[in-house]
Design a protein around this motif. Structure first.
Motif, short mmCIF file in Angstrom:
data_model
loop_
_atom_site.label_atom_id
_atom_site.label_comp_id
_atom_site.label_asym_id
_atom_site.label_seq_id
_atom_site.Cartn_x
_atom_site.Cartn_y
_atom_site.Cartn_z
N PHE A 1 -7.29 -34.09 27.92
CA PHE A 1 -7.04 -33.02 28.81
C PHE A 1 -6.28 -31.79 28.31
O PHE A 1 -5.48 -31.77 27.80
N ILE B 1 -4.72 -28.54 29.21
CA ILE B 1 -3.76 -27.88 30.32
C ILE B 1 -3.19 -26.45 29.90
O ILE B 1 -3.49 -26.14 28.59
N MET C 1 -12.17 -29.82 36.25
CA MET C 1 -11.51 -30.07 37.70
C MET C 1 -11.55 -29.50 38.86
O MET C 1 -11.96 -29.91 39.73
N GLU D 1 -6.04 -32.45 43.86
CA GLU D 1 -6.16 -32.50 42.47
C GLU D 1 -5.53 -33.94 41.98
O GLU D 1 -6.39 -34.29 41.01
N LEU E 1 -7.78 -36.58 39.65
CA LEU E 1 -7.27 -37.14 38.49
C LEU E 1 -7.54 -38.82 38.28
O LEU E 1 -7.82 -39.02 37.34
N CYS F 1 -8.25 -29.02 32.99
CA CYS F 1 -7.37 -29.12 34.31
C CYS F 1 -7.09 -27.66 35.16
O CYS F 1 -7.07 -26.79 34.17
N CYS G 1 -1.87 -28.28 37.44
CA CYS G 1 -2.05 -29.77 37.46
C CYS G 1 -0.67 -30.64 37.15
O CYS G 1 -0.79 -31.51 37.60
N ASN H 1 0.96 -36.61 38.18
CA ASN H 1 -0.29 -36.28 37.58
C ASN H 1 -0.11 -36.48 36.04
O ASN H 1 -1.06 -36.91 35.46
#
Ligand code: S3P
Length: 171
Positions: free
Chosen positions: A6, A8, A33, A61, A65, A78, A82, A88
């Motif tokens: 992921f 971020i 996403m 969101e 996920l 993401c 997020c 999350n």
């Protein structure tokens, strides 16, 4: 690839560009996403914020996920907000490695200044606002990630290779 990766970080750090590069280098599946949410809901993020408000988008969101977590491992880019929900972060930690991309507020500003599709920055497109919001979000970003990579002045390929070096072999 055994687990998700992921990506971020704040808007404009380059999550989508770097995830496309990782996809090429790892021959992995890639999921953006925001793009997936837009596709699934048949409307842009700006429209979603305008018509139904931010919470509605945040619920989409979380829903997305959960769906990604159940699917096969992928590189996931993401949305910048997020990690604002602990739920999350818990979902991501459960099924993947969380990689934070960072950049200075000035770098971010130059990358996003012409964007019309980021409602969070509507009417606030300046370095001071970006810097303030980044500070507010910093604990969430830093608390969620296992790996952090700075993107200032680096090409996407270099960033992607740095991530691959740092991500453990079990991903
Ligand atoms: C948001 C970031 C955006 C998008 C939405 C909200 C945020 O994604 O999910 O506009 O709160 O930081 P990017 O980080 O890809 O711009």
């Amino acid at each position: 690839m055994k687990k998700h990766i992921f990506l971020i970080g704040f808007m404009g750090v380059g999550k989508s560009t770097v995830s496309r590069k990782l996809k090429q280098l790892m021959h992995a599946e890639e999921i953006d996403m925001d793009a997936a949410i837009v596709r699934e809901n048949g409307m842009s993020i700006s429209e979603m914020f305008e018509k139904y408000g931010e919470e509605y988008f945040r619920d989409r969101e979380t829903q997305m996920l959960r769906k990604i977590a159940e699917g096969s491992p992928a590189v996931v880019s993401c949305g910048g907000g997020c990690v604002l929900r602990e739920e999350n972060v818990a979902i991501m930690k459960e099924c993947g490695t969380i990689v934070l991309l960072t950049a200075t507020p000035t770098t971010i500003y130059y990358r996003v200044r012409n964007s019309k599709s980021r409602p969070i920055l509507n009417g606030h497109m300046d370095v001071d606002y970006i810097s303030g919001l980044m500070e507010k979000r910093r604990p969430a970003y830093e608390g969620a990630c296992e790996i952090s990579v700075s993107t200032d002045g680096k090409r996407p390929e270099k960033i992607a290779r740095e991530i691959l070096d740092k991500v453990s072999s079990d991903t």
